[in-house]
Scaffold this motif. Structure first.
Motif, short mmCIF file in Angstrom:
data_model
loop_
_atom_site.label_atom_id
_atom_site.label_comp_id
_atom_site.label_asym_id
_atom_site.label_seq_id
_atom_site.Cartn_x
_atom_site.Cartn_y
_atom_site.Cartn_z
N LEU A 1 -7.16 6.27 26.13
CA LEU A 1 -7.93 6.26 27.37
C LEU A 1 -8.93 5.11 27.39
N MET A 2 -9.55 4.84 26.25
CA MET A 2 -10.52 3.73 26.19
C MET A 2 -9.84 2.39 26.44
N LEU A 3 -8.64 2.21 25.88
CA LEU A 3 -7.92 0.96 26.11
C LEU A 3 -7.56 0.81 27.59
N LEU A 4 -7.10 1.89 28.21
CA LEU A 4 -6.76 1.83 29.65
C LEU A 4 -7.99 1.47 30.47
N ALA A 5 -9.16 2.00 30.07
CA ALA A 5 -10.40 1.68 30.80
C ALA A 5 -10.74 0.20 30.64
N LEU A 6 -10.56 -0.35 29.44
CA LEU A 6 -10.83 -1.77 29.20
C LEU A 6 -9.88 -2.66 30.01
N LYS A 7 -8.62 -2.24 30.12
CA LYS A 7 -7.63 -3.03 30.87
C LYS A 7 -7.94 -3.00 32.37
N LYS A 8 -8.45 -1.88 32.82
CA LYS A 8 -8.81 -1.79 34.24
C LYS A 8 -10.07 -2.60 34.53
N TRP A 9 -11.00 -2.58 33.58
CA TRP A 9 -12.28 -3.29 33.76
C TRP A 9 -12.11 -4.81 33.68
N ARG A 10 -11.36 -5.27 32.67
CA ARG A 10 -11.13 -6.71 32.48
C ARG A 10 -9.64 -6.95 32.24
N PRO A 11 -8.82 -6.89 33.28
CA PRO A 11 -7.37 -6.94 33.09
C PRO A 11 -6.84 -8.28 32.57
N VAL A 12 -7.53 -9.39 32.83
CA VAL A 12 -7.00 -10.69 32.41
C VAL A 12 -7.81 -11.29 31.26
N SER A 13 -8.65 -10.51 30.64
CA SER A 13 -9.49 -11.00 29.55
C SER A 13 -8.65 -11.33 28.32
N ARG A 14 -9.14 -12.31 27.54
CA ARG A 14 -8.46 -12.66 26.30
C ARG A 14 -8.56 -11.55 25.25
N MET A 15 -9.38 -10.54 25.51
CA MET A 15 -9.47 -9.42 24.57
C MET A 15 -8.13 -8.66 24.47
N HIS A 16 -7.26 -8.86 25.47
CA HIS A 16 -5.97 -8.16 25.47
C HIS A 16 -4.86 -8.99 24.81
N MET A 17 -5.26 -10.04 24.09
CA MET A 17 -4.29 -10.85 23.36
C MET A 17 -4.29 -10.45 21.88
N THR A 18 -3.16 -10.73 21.23
CA THR A 18 -3.10 -10.60 19.78
C THR A 18 -3.63 -11.91 19.18
N PRO A 19 -4.01 -11.93 17.91
CA PRO A 19 -4.47 -13.18 17.29
C PRO A 19 -3.45 -14.30 17.42
N ASP A 20 -2.17 -14.01 17.26
CA ASP A 20 -1.13 -15.05 17.37
C ASP A 20 -1.03 -15.58 18.79
N GLU A 21 -1.15 -14.70 19.79
CA GLU A 21 -1.07 -15.13 21.19
C GLU A 21 -2.25 -16.04 21.53
N ARG A 22 -3.43 -15.71 21.05
CA ARG A 22 -4.60 -16.55 21.37
C ARG A 22 -4.48 -17.90 20.69
N LYS A 23 -3.99 -17.91 19.45
CA LYS A 23 -3.84 -19.18 18.74
C LYS A 23 -2.85 -20.09 19.46
N THR A 24 -1.78 -19.49 19.99
CA THR A 24 -0.78 -20.27 20.74
C THR A 24 -1.37 -20.81 22.03
N LEU A 25 -2.23 -20.02 22.69
CA LEU A 25 -2.79 -20.40 23.98
C LEU A 25 -3.83 -21.51 23.87
#
Length: 490
Positions: free
Chosen positions: A172-196
């Motif tokens: 439930l906490m993760l769903l709340a974070l996704k609703k609050w900041r849906p496009v934030s980099r917090m929703h990336m994995t370390p590998d995804e952020r490194k690639t970006l």
């Protein structure tokens, strides 16, 4: 601690040193399993370098053990049958300590080797229940009489319910974070952020929260799991060095007076309600009744025991004023009085107020028996911290990559850690033992489901099998070791 072995003969000193080693080894291995969970997400998400994470975790574990109280420690100890607690320095009692520790260590090492986040709490509780049941069967008693059934049910319920809560709340906490900041980099994995953008660390505030929640979880773990080691260490010290540890030698005159007053008020309560209680507890007053040699608690000895206790501690301002053997006798009497009061407080014939009064008297009665010296607390904290630093890698890999079909995102790590730290902290505050491993693993699984990442069937299956097998295997192992030691070494 410096005078721990002073005045002891060689063989008892060796037995004591070996028992202390076993307890600290158990806590060290606990660090492989449980404390590693506290730093798993913060290391996997690159929020902290591994060496800094484990050092920080060790420090906060240390603080958690020191500031966490002793409620969980003695909740674990009181799972054992009272007659074993009374005679822990005698034959069977010593075999019991070694058997339960050996069983817990064997299972913990085996599951750690395969990288399975099995629960050290679950393991210890199964080991304790195993020796208790074996003791009952060996004495031709009903098998459930070997454990504190109500305490065992409460603990097992907490072990069962807490992972479920962890799974739901983290999801439930993760769903709340996704609703609050849906496009934030917090929703990336370390590998995804490194690639970006070439950065391996999470965003600043996400990183700050990950570090804070990891240290909070380490503190909560120390306040819960560390106490289990404290309880076991005190069990060993009371059994093998009773003259020094049967009672808190630093007790003030006021604390000793509280103990005597509680016993006296219990005696008055039993005398006042003797006719009502005699149908349920055999409290026939007989001042000539001798206390049993091995202190098997009998309600018929309650009133004579109270008389013996009050006469022994009359005008005593420090436990230094009585002999080592008298301290051991006083402790045994206090345990027996507490056991009888516990049974009386469950009787339906007593009013709610009377039960409450007995419970308050029990707390005063135990004020000088349920304690731990500072060096015991420090030793357990150090063992936990060192275990974390040595064995964290296997568990970090399992938690970060092998629960879900995808790697863990920064937000998932945050949700899982905050949920686990809160749940474990609340359990420690209420004096209930819970499993750090089960709570965090289920919280991570909850975030994977909420993130639609899916779950890796093999890992989840292994964790589930370990959860199901831990209790019966450790019960059989500890009970079997206890039986063999009692038969072949007696």
């Amino acid at each position: 601690m410096l005078d721990l072995f002073s005045g002891m003969e060689m063989w008892p000193a060796v037995m004591l040193a070996l028992a202390l080693f076993f307890v600290l080894a158990y806590e060290f291995i606990n660090g492989f399993h449980d404390t590693a969970n506290a730093v798993a997400t913060v290391i996997y998400t690159k929020a902290m370098p591994a060496h800094l994470a484990v050092i920080g975790s060790g420090i906060f574990n240390f603080l958690g053990v020191i500031l966490g109280g002793l409620g969980v420690a003695y909740a674990i100890v009181h799972l054992l049958p009272v007659d074993l607690l009374l005679n822990v320095g005698v034959g069977h009692g010593l075999y019991m300590v070694y058997a339960l520790l050996a069983a817990a260590i064997i299972w913990n090492l085996g599951t750690w080797y395969f990288g399975i986040p099995a629960s050290s709490s679950h393991t210890l509780i199964g080991s304790i229940m195993g020796v208790g049941i074996a003791n009952a069967l060996m004495n031709n008693q009903y098998w459930l009489s070997g454990i504190n059934v109500k305490k065992a049910i409460d603990i097992m319920l907490s072990l069962l319910i807490s992972p479920t809560i962890g799974l739901l709340m983290a999801g439930l906490m993760l769903l709340a974070l996704k609703k609050w900041r849906p496009v934030s980099r917090m929703h990336m994995t370390p590998d995804e952020r490194k690639t970006l953008d070439g950065k391996k660390h999470p965003p600043f505030w996400t990183r700050t929260t990950l570090i804070a929640s990891a240290m909070g979880m380490s503190f909560a773990h120390g306040s819960n799991d560390g106490q289990k080691g404290i309880g076991l260490l005190m069990l060993v010290l009371i059994g093998l060095a009773p003259a020094k540890y049967a009672l808190d030698m630093d007790s003030s005159a006021y604390q000793i007076e509280r103990t005597v007053d509680a016993a006296s008020h219990m005696g008055e309560f039993y005398l006042k309600n003797r006719e009502r209680l005699n149908g349920s507890l055999d409290l026939k007053y007989n001042p000539e009744h001798p206390l049993p040699a091995l202190f098997k608690c009998e309600s018929a000895t309650t009133l004579p025991a109270i008389a013996t206790l009050t006469s022994t501690l009359q005008n005593v301002n420090s436990y230094e004023q009585i002999s080592g053997e008298q301290r051991r006798v006083v402790r045994r009497i206090l345990l027996c009085l507490d056991d009888t009061a516990k049974k009386a407080s469950k009787l339906d014939i007593l009013s709610k107020q009377e039960k409450s009064d007995l419970d308050k008297l029990r707390k005063d009665l135990n004020v000088t028996t349920e304690y731990a010296p500072q060096w015991v607390i420090v030793a357990v904290a150090l063992a936990l911290g060192l275990g974390t630093m040595v064995g964290w890698k296997r568990i970090v890999l399992t938690v970060g990559e092998k629960i879900g079909n995808k790697g863990m995102t920064y937000a998932q790590g945050n949700a899982a850690q905050i949920t686990a730290a809160t749940a474990i902290g609340l359990a420690s505050w209420t004096g209930m033992p819970v499993s750090t491993t089960h709570i965090l693993s289920s919280a991570v699984a909850g975030t994977m489901v909420a993130n639609k990442s899916g779950l890796q069937g093999g890992t989840v299956k292994n964790i589930a099998i370990a959860w199901v097998l831990t209790l019966p295997v450790t019960m059989l192992l500890s009970g079997g070791l206890f039986w063999m030691a009692s038969v072949f070494l007696a």
